[in-house]
Design a protein around this motif. Structure first.
Motif, PDB file in Angstrom:
ATOM      1  N   CYS A  28      40.119-110.600 -11.408  1.00 14.67           N
ATOM      2  CA  CYS A  28      38.726-111.047 -11.291  1.00 14.67           C
ATOM      3  C   CYS A  28      38.402-111.994 -12.433  1.00 14.67           C
ATOM      4  O   CYS A  28      38.865-111.810 -13.553  1.00 14.67           O
ATOM      5  CB  CYS A  28      37.778-109.850 -11.322  1.00 14.67           C
TER       6      CYS A  28
ATOM      7  N   PHE B  17      32.833-103.925 -19.165  1.00 11.34           N
ATOM      8  CA  PHE B  17      33.097-102.488 -18.991  1.00 11.34           C
ATOM      9  C   PHE B  17      34.174-102.219 -17.924  1.00 11.34           C
ATOM     10  O   PHE B  17      34.417-101.079 -17.572  1.00 11.34           O
ATOM     11  CB  PHE B  17      31.801-101.769 -18.564  1.00 11.34           C
ATOM     12  N   CYS B  18      34.824-103.270 -17.417  1.00 16.91           N
ATOM     13  CA  CYS B  18      35.656-103.141 -16.216  1.00 16.91           C
ATOM     14  C   CYS B  18      37.122-103.439 -16.513  1.00 16.91           C
ATOM     15  O   CYS B  18      37.445-104.476 -17.104  1.00 16.91           O
ATOM     16  CB  CYS B  18      35.130-104.108 -15.150  1.00 16.91           C
TER      17      CYS B  18
ATOM     18  N   THR C  33      39.451-104.155 -14.302  1.00 18.77           N
ATOM     19  CA  THR C  33      39.959-105.264 -13.475  1.00 18.77           C
ATOM     20  C   THR C  33      39.842-106.589 -14.223  1.00 18.77           C
ATOM     21  O   THR C  33      40.697-107.476 -14.098  1.00 18.77           O
ATOM     22  CB  THR C  33      39.185-105.348 -12.146  1.00 18.77           C
ATOM     23  N   ALA C  34      38.767-106.710 -15.016  1.00 18.87           N
ATOM     24  CA  ALA C  34      38.549-107.958 -15.760  1.00 18.87           C
ATOM     25  C   ALA C  34      39.726-108.275 -16.673  1.00 18.87           C
ATOM     26  O   ALA C  34      40.013-109.443 -16.948  1.00 18.87           O
ATOM     27  CB  ALA C  34      37.261-107.857 -16.567  1.00 18.87           C
TER      28      ALA C  34
ATOM     29  N   GLY D 120      37.957-107.703  -7.811  1.00 20.14           N
ATOM     30  CA  GLY D 120      37.476-109.043  -7.506  1.00 20.14           C
ATOM     31  C   GLY D 120      36.002-109.118  -7.164  1.00 20.14           C
ATOM     32  O   GLY D 120      35.319-108.110  -6.977  1.00 20.14           O
ATOM     33  N   GLU D 121      35.519-110.341  -7.111  1.00 19.57           N
ATOM     34  CA  GLU D 121      34.123-110.652  -6.763  1.00 19.57           C
ATOM     35  C   GLU D 121      34.153-111.278  -5.365  1.00 19.57           C
ATOM     36  O   GLU D 121      34.572-112.434  -5.206  1.00 19.57           O
ATOM     37  CB  GLU D 121      33.558-111.623  -7.806  1.00 19.57           C
TER      38      GLU D 121
ATOM     39  N   SER E  72      28.287-109.385  -8.322  1.00 17.75           N
ATOM     40  CA  SER E  72      27.775-109.430  -9.690  1.00 17.75           C
ATOM     41  C   SER E  72      26.614-110.411  -9.799  1.00 17.75           C
ATOM     42  O   SER E  72      25.962-110.470 -10.831  1.00 17.75           O
ATOM     43  CB  SER E  72      28.906-109.851 -10.633  1.00 17.75           C
TER      44      SER E  72
ATOM     45  N   GLY F 202      36.205-103.247  -4.578  1.00 19.46           N
ATOM     46  CA  GLY F 202      37.481-103.071  -5.280  1.00 19.46           C
ATOM     47  C   GLY F 202      37.699-104.209  -6.263  1.00 19.46           C
ATOM     48  O   GLY F 202      36.761-104.709  -6.881  1.00 19.46           O
TER      49      GLY F 202
ATOM     50  N   VAL G 236      35.182-112.617 -13.346  1.00 25.51           N
ATOM     51  CA  VAL G 236      33.796-112.433 -13.787  1.00 25.51           C
ATOM     52  C   VAL G 236      33.695-111.802 -15.185  1.00 25.51           C
ATOM     53  O   VAL G 236      32.720-111.998 -15.897  1.00 25.51           O
ATOM     54  CB  VAL G 236      33.011-111.633 -12.719  1.00 25.51           C
ATOM     55  N   ASN G 237      34.709-111.058 -15.565  1.00 23.08           N
ATOM     56  CA  ASN G 237      34.829-110.610 -16.955  1.00 23.08           C
ATOM     57  C   ASN G 237      33.725-109.657 -17.415  1.00 23.08           C
ATOM     58  O   ASN G 237      33.254-109.755 -18.556  1.00 23.08           O
ATOM     59  CB  ASN G 237      34.900-111.834 -17.884  1.00 23.08           C
ATOM     60  N   CYS G 238      33.329-108.739 -16.542  1.00 27.45           N
ATOM     61  CA  CYS G 238      32.381-107.704 -16.969  1.00 27.45           C
ATOM     62  C   CYS G 238      33.074-106.860 -18.045  1.00 27.45           C
ATOM     63  O   CYS G 238      34.224-106.446 -17.878  1.00 27.45           O
ATOM     64  CB  CYS G 238      31.979-106.832 -15.786  1.00 27.45           C
TER      65      CYS G 238
HETATM   66  S1  SF4 Z   1      35.798-106.471 -10.466  1.00 27.79           S
HETATM   67 FE1  SF4 Z   1      33.551-106.347 -10.366  1.00 27.79          FE
HETATM   68  S2  SF4 Z   1      32.920-105.208 -12.216  1.00 27.79           S
HETATM   69 FE2  SF4 Z   1      35.060-105.893 -12.511  1.00 27.79          FE
HETATM   70  S3  SF4 Z   1      34.904-107.863 -13.624  1.00 27.79           S
HETATM   71 FE3  SF4 Z   1      34.979-108.345 -11.422  1.00 27.79          FE
HETATM   72  S4  SF4 Z   1      32.820-108.455 -10.772  1.00 27.79           S
HETATM   73 FE4  SF4 Z   1      32.857-107.401 -12.766  1.00 27.79          FE
END
Ligand code: SF4
Length: 411
Positions: free
Chosen positions: A167, A173-174, A176-177, A218-219, A250, A216, A169-171
């Motif tokens: 992903c 707390f995540c 996946t980022a 990704g965005e 997001s 799951g 988006v780089n949240c």
């Molecule tokens: S998977 Fe969702 S929560 Fe995790 S970084 Fe991407 S958008 Fe943000």
């Protein structure tokens, strides 16, 4: 308000990838609609019903071997295979089972693996109760009679589906980022996760209630065209009504505006996670590009179905987003939005390399109480599969980390 940033470049790269047809495996049949299959078999001189038989075999019967598709003549199957056509459905390569019954899968695509999660009996949130907050009498609505005779005693289940590998988006707390964005999934790879999991559990769709959440890896709205093509495949070919699907974003505002124009679409969840822009910017860099007010404005343009509500997802980080004043500010924000909505509270699920802390159960309940007192319908998401890295924000294709203790939250 556009602000050039490294993050902005990642968004543009993801969008370009979504529009790059060269990433679609040319000769994979899974992922093509009935009409596309009719047209492909038409080039072999076959009548339209042959294409529809192939669609039935791929999506309803969930067959993934040429030999099993006995509705098609053997000579036709041989000609297709000789010309390089493959059935091409993603398959489960590895599975992990939680003590709470959740299963996490690594699903093999032609290029790599992607993660999908199966949650029997759901996670206690709004998405589980889709019948109660969306008009299922609308076109495409299905009725499940909740027969539990065929597949292990569960009555409803939720499948959490990935839309990208990694992903952008780089949240903060995540997990996946931490992967960064590797690539967009094709429509067939997105829908294929669902079909592979339905097949594993031998699900009979008109006997069971299955909800899909696109939450799951990704965005989804940075892979918009492929995501919506997958939704149409799942609706038209597999037979799952859009009212049983929820997509979480997001806050990709231009895609939310496109989503508002869709004639038939899943339910929407907004991954909000903060009560104001200043906290949200520290957790979600996306907020610098599209702040909360702009996002809420875009959501307001969606023509909601009767009784439909959007969901605000809110991750509780101890000392960061779970204070009493955060709850009050969130309540004010939600009320001000004037949207038909509810809130899902998610106690943060830990992962290696992320320095936040999970809130206590008492603080989660106190936070919920503030919202309830303010008249806001609020659910607490039951953590599912935390011990196997299957819970919200934990998808990173983990295979070698020590298990995280499961967390029991109030029902
Ligand atoms: S998977 Fe969702 S929560 Fe995790 S970084 Fe991407 S958008 Fe943000």
């Amino acid at each position: 308000m556009e602000q050039p940033s490294q993050y902005g470049n990642a968004v543009e790269t993801a969008s370009e990838m979504a529009g790059n047809p060269s990433r679609e495996p040319d000769l994979g049949l899974f992922g093509k609609s009935s009409s596309e299959l009719v047209s492909i078999l038409g080039e072999y001189g076959e009548k339209p019903y042959r294409g529809r038989q192939l669609a039935e075999a791929l999506y309803r019967q969930r067959l993934n071997h040429w030999d099993a598709i006995t509705t098609l003549p053997a000579t036709l199957r041989q000609r297709l295979a000789a010309d390089g056509w493959t059935l091409g459905r993603p398959e489960i390569a590895e599975s992990f089972r939680s003590i709470d019954g959740t299963e996490r899968y690594l699903i093999q695509t032609a290029e790599d693996t992607v993660e999908t999660v199966w949650m029997p009996e759901g996670d206690g949130t709004a998405e589980d109760a889709s019948d109660t907050n969306a008009d299922t009498s609308a076109e495409g609505g299905e009725k499940a009679d909740e027969d539990d005779s065929d597949t292990g005693g569960w009555k409803r289940a939720t499948i959490c589906v990935s839309s990208q590998v990694g992903c952008a988006v780089n949240c903060q707390f995540c997990l996946t980022a931490k992967l960064g964005l590797q690539r967009n999934l094709t429509a067939g790879e997105i829908a294929g996760q669902v079909v592979a999991v339905l097949n594993r559990h031998k699900v009979v769709l008109n006997k069971k209630r299955v909800n899909l959440v696109f939450m799951g890896m990704g965005e989804p709205f940075l892979n918009y065209d492929n995501f919506m093509a997958a939704v149409r495949l799942l609706r038209d070919e597999v037979g799952i009504a859009t009212q049983r699907m929820t997509v979480s974003t997001s806050g990709i505002v231009p895609a939310v505006r496109r989503f508002a124009q869709e004639p038939d679409r899943p339910r929407l969840a907004i991954s909000l996670n903060a009560p104001n822009d200043s906290i949200r910017e520290t957790l979600m860099p996306i907020n610098r590009k599209w702040p909360i007010a702009e996002l809420v404005d875009a959501v307001r343009a969606i023509p909601f179905r009767q009784r439909e509500k959007i969901t605000f997802e809110y991750v509780l980080l101890d000392g960061v987003t779970n204070r009493r004043e955060d709850a009050r500010e969130l309540a004010a924000l939600v009320r001000r939005s004037q949207l038909p909505c509810m809130v899902n509270l998610i106690a943060w699920n830990p992962g290696p390399g992320i320095a936040y802390s999970s809130p206590t159960q008492d603080s989660v309940l106190a936070f919920q109480q503030e919202l309830v007192v303010a008249g806001i319908q609020t659910y607490i998401r039951r953590p599912r599969g935390r011990d196997i890295y299957a819970a919200c924000g934990q998808l990173k294709r983990t295979t070698d980390q020590p298990p995280i203790p499961a967390l029991v939250m109030p029902q």
